[in-house]
Structures are given as C-alpha cells and as structure tokens.
Design an enzyme around this catalytic site. Sequence first.
Site, PDB file in Angstrom:
ATOM      1  N   LYS A 138       0.839  -1.196   0.000  1.00 54.37           N
ATOM      2  CA  LYS A 138       0.000   0.000   0.000  1.00 54.37           C
ATOM      3  C   LYS A 138       0.877   1.250   0.000  1.00 54.37           C
ATOM      4  O   LYS A 138       1.868   1.329   0.726  1.00 54.37           O
ATOM      5  CB  LYS A 138      -0.913  -0.013   1.225  1.00 54.37           C
ATOM      6  CG  LYS A 138      -1.924   1.125   1.263  1.00 54.37           C
ATOM      7  CD  LYS A 138      -2.780   1.036   2.511  1.00 54.37           C
ATOM      8  CE  LYS A 138      -3.815   2.144   2.585  1.00 54.37           C
ATOM      9  NZ  LYS A 138      -4.617   2.066   3.828  1.00 54.37           N
ATOM     10  N   SER A 195      -9.364   1.865   2.879  1.00 55.58           N
ATOM     11  CA  SER A 195      -8.545   2.528   1.881  1.00 55.58           C
ATOM     12  C   SER A 195      -7.495   1.625   1.228  1.00 55.58           C
ATOM     13  O   SER A 195      -6.804   2.053   0.310  1.00 55.58           O
ATOM     14  CB  SER A 195      -7.835   3.719   2.528  1.00 55.58           C
ATOM     15  OG  SER A 195      -6.981   3.294   3.591  1.00 55.58           O
ATOM     16  N   SER A 233      -9.557   0.019   7.256  1.00 55.08           N
ATOM     17  CA  SER A 233      -9.041   0.091   5.889  1.00 55.08           C
ATOM     18  C   SER A 233      -8.393  -1.169   5.366  1.00 55.08           C
ATOM     19  O   SER A 233      -8.106  -1.272   4.170  1.00 55.08           O
ATOM     20  CB  SER A 233      -8.043   1.254   5.769  1.00 55.08           C
ATOM     21  OG  SER A 233      -8.712   2.490   5.817  1.00 55.08           O
TER      22      SER A 233
END
Length: 457
Positions: A76, A150, A174
């Site tokens: 990420k 996210s 997330s």
Amino acid sequence: MVTWHELDARSWAQAAAEYGAEAGVRASLARIEQLNPRYRAFNLVLAEQAVATARALDALPASERGPLHGVPVAIKDENDVAGTVTSFGTACNSTPKSADSLTVSRLRQAGAIIIGKTTMPAFGAFPITSSEAFGITPNPHNVAFTAGGSSGGSAVALATGMVPLALGGDGGGSIRIPADRCGLVGFKPARGAVPPAPYDHLWHDLGTAGPIARTVRDAELMYRIISGAAGGPRQVPQAGRPLRIGVSLAPASALARLDLAHCRAIWQAAQALRQAGHTVTYLPGRLPDPTLPFMVQFFAGLGDEIRALESTDSLEGLHRHTLALGFWARGRILQAAKDAGRRLGARLEATYFESYDLLLTPTTANRPPAADQLQGVGWGAAGFVRAMVQAVPSAVYTLPWNVSGHPALAIPAGYAEDGLPVSVQLIAPLKKQGLGDLFSLGADLHRRIAGPGSEGP
C-alpha cells in the site's frame, strides 16, 4: 505446470523453491500487465527490480530461504519502498525514499519480492478507493461497485490473482473493509504490535499496517513477519479447547443499519461455531460509540499527513479544507482522545473479554457502495462531510477496534444475493494469548463458511 495466480502465499513459496522465484514473479508481472489497466490496483510496478530480486533469491541455498521465499507482495502506497515516491494517494510528493519502511524491510528479509505500490484514496480517508491522482479501483466481482478502502488496491491485486499476498493499513477498517468487499482475509493487529517506522504513527493511536491474504494462515504468517515475531514462539491455543464466543450485532452508531445479508452471514457463522463445539451467546445492546475519540485522531492524522506533503498545489478538491475542518484536533484535545480510546479498550476488555474468549460481529453494515461514490459528493468542506457520513455504514463495525486497540480479523463468508462477497469479523482480547485463539478459530471458521479448500489441507 503451475497455475501461479491460484496459489496462496505458502503454496507460492513452495512452488518458487521448486520451479524458481523468477518464473513466479514473471507470471505475476504478466497478470498485472493483463489486468491492471482494468482494475488500477497498482500505481507503480517495479518489474525490473522484482526480476532482479527473484534471480538473487534463486541463487540462495535452500538453508537461507525465508518463509516468503519468492512471494510477490503488493505494498500500500503509504509505506516507503526505497527508490520510490510514497504518494499517500496523492500527486503531491515527488522525491523517492532512500530506505524501506520497517515493515517492507522485514518482508524482504523473509524472502518476499516487492512488486509494486498499490492505489489508495488520498490519505486513506475513506472506505472507497478513488482519487484524483490515480482514479477509481473497482470491485473485481462487479466493477460497478467499490473494492472498499482505503487498502483497495492491495485487496484487488490479491483478489484478481496479480499477487498472493498484500500489505495494507488500517486506521478505521481500511484492511478489513476491502477484505470484506473483495472476499479476502484481512487482519488488523493490536495497537503497537507493528512498528510504523520511519513514521511516528499512522493516525496516532488508530492505525497499523497489516496483512490482506487468501487464508488466515497466510495472514498470520505475514503478521508474525512484520511484527518481528517470526523467529519467536507462536501463540498456540490449547488443542480442542471449546471457546466462548460473544456475538454483537447492533452497530455502534445509530447512523447505520445492518443489511439482512450480513445478519444472515453472522447466523451461519454462529451455527458453524456451535457445530464445532463452541458456546455462542448473542449479546444485548450496542457497543459504546467511539465516534468522538476516533474523529479527533482521524483529523489529527490527516492534518499531519497533509502538512508533511512536499507540495499542496495538486491537493484534490475533497481535501482542500481538511486542515481547516480539523484545526481543533491537537494538543490537549488530541491527548484526551487517546486517553479516551485507551479507557474504551479497558472497558471493552472488562465488559466482554472476562466472559468471552472472542467476539463475533459483522465486518460492515451495508452492501458495497458504487465505485464512483466519492465523485458524487462534491468538493470542499461540504463534500468532505458528506463523504464522512456515507462512510459510517462501511466502518461502523470496524473503527471501534481501532479506537480500543484490539486485534480484529475479517473472514470471508461466501456471497450475498447480489453476487458480491460478505464476511464476518472476529475480535480477540488485548492479552497476547488471545491471538492464538483468533488465528486458530479464524482458520477453522474460514473452512466452514467459505467453502472447501479455503484454508488448504
């Protein structure tokens, strides 16, 4: 012939040892080239570096190969990878980092191949992966809907078989929300278990890096590596011990209603647990509402990340007024929020985990929203507030455990009538021995509710 994209991380490491890490990484790169234009899971692919790393791994003697030998891992884009820009989902940074984040370094030491950086909404602020800088990352089961966020790029990279393992980050759900939306396992470690270095924090007391995986076993393996516990004793539960499971169904906020498909998934999971010999008790009432301590740290964390940008010239419209909206989230107010979160953790520990070994809850309250939902809220302060309200049903079951600091595991539970995945969430106590129960029961529950072969032999 190896069908690489169907392998979980452990199986991939075994195949890489037999057929070569380079063969595996080239298969991963070919799949990324084929699918990434459609799904936008990656914003940066490190093809040359990945192949070079694979060749170096192939030259190692078997005795020096790590537990993730040759496994391509997606990272990420809020984690530093040496030689690349850390974007935080924006176009506001341009200077490559000189060193890896500690989590990335530990993955490399375990034999993983860092294959690229994955998309996220700006600063990870919302549970939908959409940004001006990198576009929309849709759900691989139906591109009209969101992949969640996210850590949506990491989840989609895994769900589409581009990689067998991915690193996410979780400040309010997330990791677990995109795992839920994409039919994957997602684990949020306990507060402080995974160091955020070189950063001081990820949204203060709320956030942590963690794994998104196809199996609970893979999630546990990655967690042990990034937490630094890979070489230490594993927390093993007493074999065959029946556990006491508390089921909490009511959302912590009145702004969310539980979808029937999610309620049905909990019922099926409870039935499976009872059949396995565990005691399952439905709990009355709601969890305490953690909104205030969450919101303070949420705004404080966003503010820290925005102020650390190299430039705000290209800051997207949705965040133009984020600093102004959160001007109050600092100093004594911020410390009070952290203190309130720790009191909440102690309260939940005493209220629930004195009587129950684990808690079972839904992961999300609602079905996946539209992939372009963020684009419909408008820009500026009004749009930001609308996006926050729309996020509540996605995060209402996840964010309490970010505030309290408890470890939480999202487990796939099949599909709803709309053809999209649904999952359930297990929460463990803060005491370390609870992790053994969490991973052991999680793996068994995954086998029982997600179908044969979900956890391997």
